[in-house]
Design an enzyme around this catalytic site. Structure first.
Site, PDB file in Angstrom:
ATOM      1  N   LYS A   1      -5.808 -10.152  -6.455  1.00 26.86           N
ATOM      2  CA  LYS A   1      -6.920 -10.249  -5.676  1.00 26.86           C
ATOM      3  C   LYS A   1      -8.069  -9.279  -6.088  1.00 26.86           C
ATOM      4  O   LYS A   1      -7.658  -8.062  -6.667  1.00 26.86           O
ATOM      5  CB  LYS A   1      -6.794 -10.328  -4.219  1.00 26.86           C
ATOM      6  CG  LYS A   1      -6.473  -8.991  -3.737  1.00 26.86           C
ATOM      7  CD  LYS A   1      -6.606  -9.042  -2.207  1.00 26.86           C
ATOM      8  CE  LYS A   1      -6.609  -7.703  -1.795  1.00 26.86           C
ATOM      9  NZ  LYS A   1      -7.055  -7.520  -0.173  1.00 26.86           N
TER      10      LYS A   1
ATOM     11  N   LYS B   1       1.055  -1.482   0.039  1.00 24.78           N
ATOM     12  CA  LYS B   1       0.098   0.226   0.005  1.00 24.78           C
ATOM     13  C   LYS B   1       0.674   1.201   0.017  1.00 24.78           C
ATOM     14  O   LYS B   1       0.429   2.088  -0.508  1.00 24.78           O
ATOM     15  CB  LYS B   1      -0.989  -0.154   1.096  1.00 24.78           C
ATOM     16  CG  LYS B   1      -2.050  -1.123   1.084  1.00 24.78           C
ATOM     17  CD  LYS B   1      -3.074  -0.732   2.228  1.00 24.78           C
ATOM     18  CE  LYS B   1      -4.314  -1.828   1.432  1.00 24.78           C
ATOM     19  NZ  LYS B   1      -5.504  -1.711   2.309  1.00 24.78           N
TER      20      LYS B   1
ATOM     21  N   LYS C   1     -11.058  -3.404  -3.602  1.00 23.94           N
ATOM     22  CA  LYS C   1     -11.566  -2.083  -3.842  1.00 23.94           C
ATOM     23  C   LYS C   1     -10.557  -0.877  -4.263  1.00 23.94           C
ATOM     24  O   LYS C   1     -11.098   0.134  -4.726  1.00 23.94           O
ATOM     25  CB  LYS C   1     -12.321  -1.848  -2.684  1.00 23.94           C
ATOM     26  CG  LYS C   1     -11.876  -1.381  -1.518  1.00 23.94           C
ATOM     27  CD  LYS C   1     -12.926  -1.027  -0.252  1.00 23.94           C
ATOM     28  CE  LYS C   1     -12.127  -1.853   0.923  1.00 23.94           C
ATOM     29  NZ  LYS C   1     -13.009  -2.451   1.703  1.00 23.94           N
TER      30      LYS C   1
HETATM   31  N1  AQP Z   1     -10.281 -10.878  -3.094  1.00 23.17           N
HETATM   32  C1  AQP Z   1     -10.721 -11.362  -1.798  1.00 23.17           C
HETATM   33  N2  AQP Z   1     -10.948 -12.477  -1.886  1.00 23.17           N
HETATM   34  C2  AQP Z   1     -11.260 -12.983  -0.442  1.00 23.17           C
HETATM   35  N3  AQP Z   1     -11.458 -12.257   0.581  1.00 23.17           N
HETATM   36  C3  AQP Z   1     -11.183 -11.121   0.593  1.00 23.17           C
HETATM   37  N4  AQP Z   1     -10.984 -10.235   1.282  1.00 23.17           N
HETATM   38  C4  AQP Z   1     -10.803  -8.955   0.631  1.00 23.17           C
HETATM   39  N5  AQP Z   1     -10.448  -8.989  -0.505  1.00 23.17           N
HETATM   40  C5  AQP Z   1     -10.890 -10.521  -0.650  1.00 23.17           C
HETATM   41  C6  AQP Z   1     -11.323 -10.276   2.770  1.00 23.17           C
HETATM   42  O1  AQP Z   1     -12.353  -9.610   3.132  1.00 23.17           O
HETATM   43  C7  AQP Z   1     -12.456  -8.854   4.553  1.00 23.17           C
HETATM   44  C8  AQP Z   1     -12.454  -7.202   4.363  1.00 23.17           C
HETATM   45  O2  AQP Z   1     -11.341  -6.888   5.141  1.00 23.17           O
HETATM   46  P1  AQP Z   1     -11.090  -5.284   5.022  1.00 23.17           P
HETATM   47  O3  AQP Z   1     -12.178  -4.391   5.289  1.00 23.17           O
HETATM   48  O4  AQP Z   1      -9.898  -5.215   5.801  1.00 23.17           O
HETATM   49  O5  AQP Z   1     -11.100  -5.312   3.459  1.00 23.17           O
HETATM   50  P2  AQP Z   1      -9.584  -4.966   2.675  1.00 23.17           P
HETATM   51  O6  AQP Z   1      -8.744  -5.859   2.714  1.00 23.17           O
HETATM   52  O7  AQP Z   1      -9.425  -3.295   2.648  1.00 23.17           O
HETATM   53  O8  AQP Z   1     -10.667  -5.061   1.455  1.00 23.17           O
HETATM   54  P3  AQP Z   1     -10.033  -4.964   0.003  1.00 23.17           P
HETATM   55  O9  AQP Z   1     -10.864  -4.820  -1.089  1.00 23.17           O
HETATM   56  O10 AQP Z   1      -8.985  -6.030  -0.099  1.00 23.17           O
HETATM   57  O11 AQP Z   1      -9.276  -3.665  -0.091  1.00 23.17           O
HETATM   58  P4  AQP Z   1      -7.786  -3.258  -0.212  1.00 23.17           P
HETATM   59  O12 AQP Z   1      -7.179  -4.131  -1.479  1.00 23.17           O
HETATM   60  O13 AQP Z   1      -7.957  -1.714  -0.471  1.00 23.17           O
HETATM   61  O14 AQP Z   1      -7.160  -3.529   1.042  1.00 23.17           O
HETATM   62  C9  AQP Z   1     -11.148  -9.575   5.099  1.00 23.17           C
HETATM   63  O15 AQP Z   1     -11.251 -10.743   5.542  1.00 23.17           O
HETATM   64  C10 AQP Z   1     -10.300  -9.874   3.719  1.00 23.17           C
HETATM   65  O16 AQP Z   1      -9.432 -10.738   3.676  1.00 23.17           O
END
Ligand code: AQP
Length: 330
Positions: free
Chosen positions: A193, A112, A196
């Site tokens: 993966k 990140k 968002k």
């Molecule tokens: N692609 C994925 N496949 C399976 N599980 C996923 N999770 C996120 N992406 C996938 C799981 O969803 C939960 C959300 O956790 P979070 O709110 O911490 O979300 P995050 O990690 O910020 O969500 P994103 O979309 O992955 O955002 P970025 O990439 O911006 O960090 C967790 O249990 C996660 O494992």
């Protein structure tokens, strides 16, 4: 009864299919066998600069989607992270047990901060707050996607280290990561993966999108130049991802699907995956909007959850403060 705990950040309006299949579906399942605690991680969301009104709205929206997805607030303790001050209190204590180099090895921070413009200290200490989220409730299992494995390892290490230094105090949590569903990939870039924070949203299935838009995205998913429908993540990541999504939502296995689609074309598979997803997201979306139409009721549900969560968190922090030698308030 063993305890399950997990959270999600309110960093977008809608959960995506990865959040849903990788985490929420498992949260709901674990309600049957576990004492379940689920929360909206609004403090974590502060690591991303967001308009304050929007953050409040997304906090309610995220909670509403947990309920729409099947979290039962009577059965589970459903709450907002910032309502329980013990998360940040424990986080401080744990940060004093975390080596700088240890925090510095977290790959999510590296990824990140390499991409991002807003590399703040909160983003760096994020996994320590996450450890506090888990340890303050004595959680036994933490249902998350594969991307959280390293952070959970840190939570386990910190619990173990605390116990070793101060005597048995914290429960060492286990990850609950389902191999078949733990990594849903981006539809346009199936080796990454679904996330968002992807550069474009063409490969992202947001659950609150118009169902017709979702169907279109799935029908446009990237595949490969062969014709065979077969699970092989290395040489056929797009098709494998579609099979995983289908299996997770239709309650079948990838093996059954391979047999069912033998000799059929990619178009058939895509159409069926789109149907299965639309069938699931349509009532989900309706229910979310319905819950959002009564904010007072939603806030009441979250206040009730906070009262139940606080009881557990207060007891833990008292234990921890005593153990480390903080003077009791008279
Ligand atoms: N692609 C994925 N496949 C399976 N599980 C996923 N999770 C996120 N992406 C996938 C799981 O969803 C939960 C959300 O956790 P979070 O709110 O911490 O979300 P995050 O990690 O910020 O969500 P994103 O979309 O992955 O955002 P970025 O990439 O911006 O960090 C967790 O249990 C996660 O494992």
């Amino acid at each position: 009864t063993p305890r399950s705990l997990s959270g999600m950040q309110p960093t977008s309006d809608s959960l995506h299919l990865g959040n849903y299949i990788g985490a929420l579906v498992e949260w709901v399942r674990l309600q049957e066998t576990h004492d379940a605690f689920y929360f909206v991680a609004d403090l974590h969301a502060l690591t991303v600069a967001t308009d304050p009104e929007l953050l409040r709205r997304r906090t309610r929206l995220t909670a509403a989607q947990f309920i729409a997805g099947g979290v039962d607030p009577e059965r589970s303790v459903l709450f907002v992270q910032s309502h329980i001050s013990q998360h940040t209190e424990l986080s401080w204590v744990l940060s004093c047990l975390t080596a700088f180099g240890e925090a510095n090895r977290m790959t999510q921070f590296k990824d990140k901060s390499a991409k991002g413009t807003n590399t703040n200290v909160g983003l760096f200490t994020y996994p320590v707050l996450q450890a506090a989220d888990i340890l303050v409730y004595d959680a036994d299992v933490v249902p998350v996607g594969e991307d959280q494995r390293q952070h959970l390892e840190l939570s386990r290490d910190l619990a173990g280290r605390f116990n070793q230094r101060f005597g048995d105090t914290l429960v060492v949590p286990s990850p609950h990561i389902m191999k078949a569903t733990a990594k849903i990939q981006d539809l346009q870039e199936p080796t990454a993966k679904m996330s968002k924070s992807a550069a474009t949203d063409t490969g992202l299935v947001s659950l609150l999108d118009e169902p017709s838009r979702i169907a279109k995205k799935i029908r446009s998913a990237v595949t490969d130049t062969e014709r065979e429908i077969r699970f092989d993540e290395d040489s056929k990541p797009g098709i494998s991802n579609l099979l995983s999504i289908h299996a997770a939502l239709s309650g079948t296995t990838v093996g059954d699907l391979e047999r069912q689609y033998a000799g059929r074309g990619y178009g058939d598979l895509k159409k069926d995956v789109a149907d299965v997803v639309v069938e699931r997201v349509t009532p989900f979306r309706d229910r979310t909007l319905e819950l959002m139409s009564d904010e007072a009721e939603l806030d009441r549900v979250l206040a009730d959850g906070a009262d139940r969560a606080r009881e557990v968190a207060e007891a833990t922090i008292r234990r921890v403060y005593d153990k480390v030698g903080l003077l009791r308030r008279p």
